[in-house]
Design a protein around this motif. Structure first.
Motif, PDB file in Angstrom:
ATOM      1  N   ALA A 127       0.814  -1.216   0.000  1.00  0.00           N
ATOM      2  CA  ALA A 127       0.000   0.000   0.000  1.00  0.00           C
ATOM      3  C   ALA A 127       0.852   1.272   0.000  1.00  0.00           C
ATOM      4  N   GLY A 128       2.010   1.246   0.604  1.00  0.00           N
ATOM      5  CA  GLY A 128       2.869   2.420   0.655  1.00  0.00           C
ATOM      6  C   GLY A 128       3.605   2.710  -0.634  1.00  0.00           C
ATOM      7  N   ASN A 129       3.525   1.825  -1.604  1.00  0.00           N
ATOM      8  CA  ASN A 129       4.219   2.014  -2.873  1.00  0.00           C
ATOM      9  C   ASN A 129       3.286   2.747  -3.840  1.00  0.00           C
ATOM     10  N   THR A 130       3.140   4.044  -3.623  1.00  0.00           N
ATOM     11  CA  THR A 130       2.179   4.833  -4.385  1.00  0.00           C
ATOM     12  C   THR A 130       2.489   4.858  -5.880  1.00  0.00           C
ATOM     13  N   ALA A 131       3.762   4.796  -6.254  1.00  0.00           N
ATOM     14  CA  ALA A 131       4.108   4.784  -7.680  1.00  0.00           C
ATOM     15  C   ALA A 131       3.543   3.534  -8.348  1.00  0.00           C
ATOM     16  N   SER A 132       3.668   2.378  -7.715  1.00  0.00           N
ATOM     17  CA  SER A 132       3.131   1.142  -8.296  1.00  0.00           C
ATOM     18  C   SER A 132       1.610   1.159  -8.324  1.00  0.00           C
ATOM     19  N   VAL A 133       0.993   1.695  -7.303  1.00  0.00           N
ATOM     20  CA  VAL A 133      -0.466   1.813  -7.297  1.00  0.00           C
ATOM     21  C   VAL A 133      -0.913   2.633  -8.505  1.00  0.00           C
ATOM     22  N   ARG A 134      -0.269   3.771  -8.747  1.00  0.00           N
ATOM     23  CA  ARG A 134      -0.623   4.622  -9.890  1.00  0.00           C
ATOM     24  C   ARG A 134      -0.418   3.890 -11.216  1.00  0.00           C
ATOM     25  N   LEU A 158       2.628  -2.959   6.686  1.00  0.00           N
ATOM     26  CA  LEU A 158       1.783  -2.322   5.687  1.00  0.00           C
ATOM     27  C   LEU A 158       0.849  -3.345   5.066  1.00  0.00           C
ATOM     28  N   ASP A 159      -0.213  -2.845   4.467  1.00  0.00           N
ATOM     29  CA  ASP A 159      -1.142  -3.710   3.753  1.00  0.00           C
ATOM     30  C   ASP A 159      -0.561  -4.085   2.389  1.00  0.00           C
ATOM     31  N   ILE A 160      -0.969  -5.229   1.883  1.00  0.00           N
ATOM     32  CA  ILE A 160      -0.699  -5.607   0.501  1.00  0.00           C
ATOM     33  C   ILE A 160      -2.027  -5.543  -0.244  1.00  0.00           C
ATOM     34  N   TRP A 161      -1.995  -4.894  -1.405  1.00  0.00           N
ATOM     35  CA  TRP A 161      -3.186  -4.760  -2.237  1.00  0.00           C
ATOM     36  C   TRP A 161      -3.027  -5.654  -3.462  1.00  0.00           C
ATOM     37  N   ASP A 162      -4.017  -6.495  -3.713  1.00  0.00           N
ATOM     38  CA  ASP A 162      -4.043  -7.340  -4.910  1.00  0.00           C
ATOM     39  C   ASP A 162      -4.791  -6.613  -6.022  1.00  0.00           C
ATOM     40  N   TYR A 163      -4.313  -6.796  -7.246  1.00  0.00           N
ATOM     41  CA  TYR A 163      -4.922  -6.196  -8.426  1.00  0.00           C
ATOM     42  C   TYR A 163      -5.106  -7.262  -9.496  1.00  0.00           C
ATOM     43  N   ALA A 164      -6.066  -7.021 -10.389  1.00  0.00           N
ATOM     44  CA  ALA A 164      -6.297  -7.931 -11.513  1.00  0.00           C
ATOM     45  C   ALA A 164      -6.700  -7.130 -12.743  1.00  0.00           C
TER      46      ALA A 164
END
Length: 175
Positions: A127-134, A158-164
């Protein structure tokens, strides 16, 4: 301006560059690599990536270059190739952060993955990796799950966010 990148199919010839990449604490900060890799650990990690490529009809893991300069790695190794499920990753040297290299590399990898007719591409990020989230969200990935406190490193939890990203054969990679 979008960087002009070249993707080279990953091979054992990239060992020196990948070893330097995985030995950089800034690069591995938000990855599943807990500590900077030794040369032997990097060789093992590279061999695992290459082993996952052997049965595929096309490459899915690449060294990223700008001109002759090695910038990092990007790829979509198979999670379940028979089902068309792949997992997106990118790891780049800090000198290229903030220049659009991550987005450009991920877009090119996904474009190449289209040849394998994927059904689903998965990714996760801290979750803290805002560049990867973007990057993931600009590419059309949708957050599918949150794993509270699943990432612990250097006293941080920190949380881990899964994406698909569902692939329907018509969708290209968003610009």
């Amino acid at each position: 301006m979008t960087p002009v990148l070249t993707l080279e199919p990953l091979s054992r010839a990239h060992l020196t560059e990948t070893a330097a990449l995985w030995a950089d604490p800034a690069v591995i900060r938000y990855t599943n690599i807990a500590a900077p890799c030794t040369a032997a650990e990097a060789a093992n990690r590279l061999d695992c990536l290459l082993d996952g490529q052997r049965e595929l009809p096309a490459h899915t893991a690449f060294a990223v270059r700008e001109g002759a300069a090695f910038l990092g790695l990007a790829g979509c190794p198979p999670v379940d190739a028979a089902a068309g499920i792949y997992g997106l990753f990118y790891q780049l040297l800090p000198a290229c952060w903030g220049r659009g290299v991550g987005l450009a590399a991920a877009r090119q990898v996904l474009d190449r993955l289209g040849a394998l007719a994927p059904s689903l591409v998965l990714a996760d990020t801290v979750a803290g990796n805002t560049a990867s989230v973007r990057i993931l969200e600009r590419l059309g990935f949708i957050r599918t799950a949150v794993h509270p406190g699943a990432f612990c490193r250097a006293g941080q939890t920190l949380d881990i966010w899964d994406y698909a990203l569902r692939w329907d054969g018509r969708n290209g990679v968003p610009d």
